[in-house]
Scaffold this active site. Sequence first.
Site, short mmCIF file in Angstrom:
data_model
loop_
_atom_site.label_atom_id
_atom_site.label_comp_id
_atom_site.label_asym_id
_atom_site.label_seq_id
_atom_site.Cartn_x
_atom_site.Cartn_y
_atom_site.Cartn_z
N PRO A 175 0.78 -1.30 0.14
CG PRO A 175 -0.21 -0.97 2.20
CD PRO A 175 0.61 -2.14 1.30
CG ASN A 176 -0.26 4.29 1.24
OD1 ASN A 176 -1.22 5.00 0.66
ND2 ASN A 176 -0.44 3.70 2.28
NE ARG A 184 4.02 6.78 1.28
CZ ARG A 184 4.30 5.42 2.00
NH1 ARG A 184 4.67 4.42 1.06
NH2 ARG A 184 3.71 5.34 3.07
CE1 TYR A 233 8.64 5.11 3.16
CE2 TYR A 233 7.01 7.09 3.04
CZ TYR A 233 7.61 5.89 3.63
OH TYR A 233 6.96 5.27 4.73
CG ASN A 281 8.35 -1.61 0.66
OD1 ASN A 281 7.65 -1.58 1.63
ND2 ASN A 281 8.76 -0.55 0.29
CB ALA A 307 1.27 0.25 6.58
CD GLU A 338 11.23 -6.97 6.46
OE1 GLU A 338 11.92 -7.77 6.95
OE2 GLU A 338 10.24 -6.22 7.08
CG HIS A 389 11.08 -1.83 5.11
ND1 HIS A 389 9.70 -1.91 5.02
CD2 HIS A 389 11.37 -3.09 5.56
CE1 HIS A 389 9.29 -2.95 5.30
NE2 HIS A 389 10.08 -3.82 6.04
NE ARG A 426 9.52 6.45 8.83
CZ ARG A 426 8.55 6.35 7.94
NH1 ARG A 426 8.91 5.50 6.88
NH2 ARG A 426 7.50 7.08 7.82
C1 DQA Z 1 7.99 1.24 4.02
C2 DQA Z 1 8.01 1.71 5.65
C3 DQA Z 1 6.81 1.26 6.18
O1 DQA Z 1 6.78 1.65 7.66
C4 DQA Z 1 5.52 2.36 5.50
O2 DQA Z 1 4.34 1.93 6.14
C5 DQA Z 1 5.61 2.01 4.09
C6 DQA Z 1 6.66 2.11 3.31
C7 DQA Z 1 9.28 1.68 3.45
O3 DQA Z 1 9.37 1.52 2.27
O4 DQA Z 1 10.21 2.38 4.30
O5 DQA Z 1 4.44 2.27 3.38
O6 DQA Z 1 7.61 -0.14 3.98
#
Ligand code: DQA
Length: 143
Positions: free
Chosen positions: A9-10, A17, A22, A73, A76, A97, A99, A106
């Site tokens: 998501p996102n 964003r 990011y 990735n 959240a 995984e 990020h 954070r």
């Molecule tokens: C994320 C970190 C997560 O905490 C966050 O909710 C994201 C992006 C990252 O790529 O740093 O959506 O996975």
Amino acid sequence: MKILVINGPNLNMLGIREPAYYGRETYQDLLNKIRAHADAKKITVEFRQSNHEGDLVDYIQSAYEAFDGIVINPGAYTHTSIAILDAVKSVGVPTCEVHISDVNAREDFRKTSYIRAACVLTVSGHGTNGYLEAIDYLIEHYN
Ligand code: DQA
């Protein structure tokens, strides 16, 4: 070698964003960068992105006997989803995984990762290069 790259998501909002976390690269920039890297390494990559947890489970399941590795990735859902953890355990496909931001630097709630227990590698805080590192790791260890 065939790798499935899954974004949660996102991540389709990259470039818009929270650029302080990011960066300014868009989601399409990310795909172009991964594709160029995969071409240089002579491997095949496919991409999936969804804002929905069940879709991510479906994508992981679709990798069973079809892909040699997964780079994910989960956004959240990293911090909440046992279903995604179980999906990775179910398919037995080596999974990394990734990020973009440094989740350990954070909020406390970002320090928990359910999926981590099923992953062969976690890369956090290396920006979008983290995806390339994960691909290189899969090539090195599972090709
Ligand atoms: C994320 C970190 C997560 O905490 C966050 O909710 C994201 C992006 C990252 O790529 O740093 O959506 O996975």
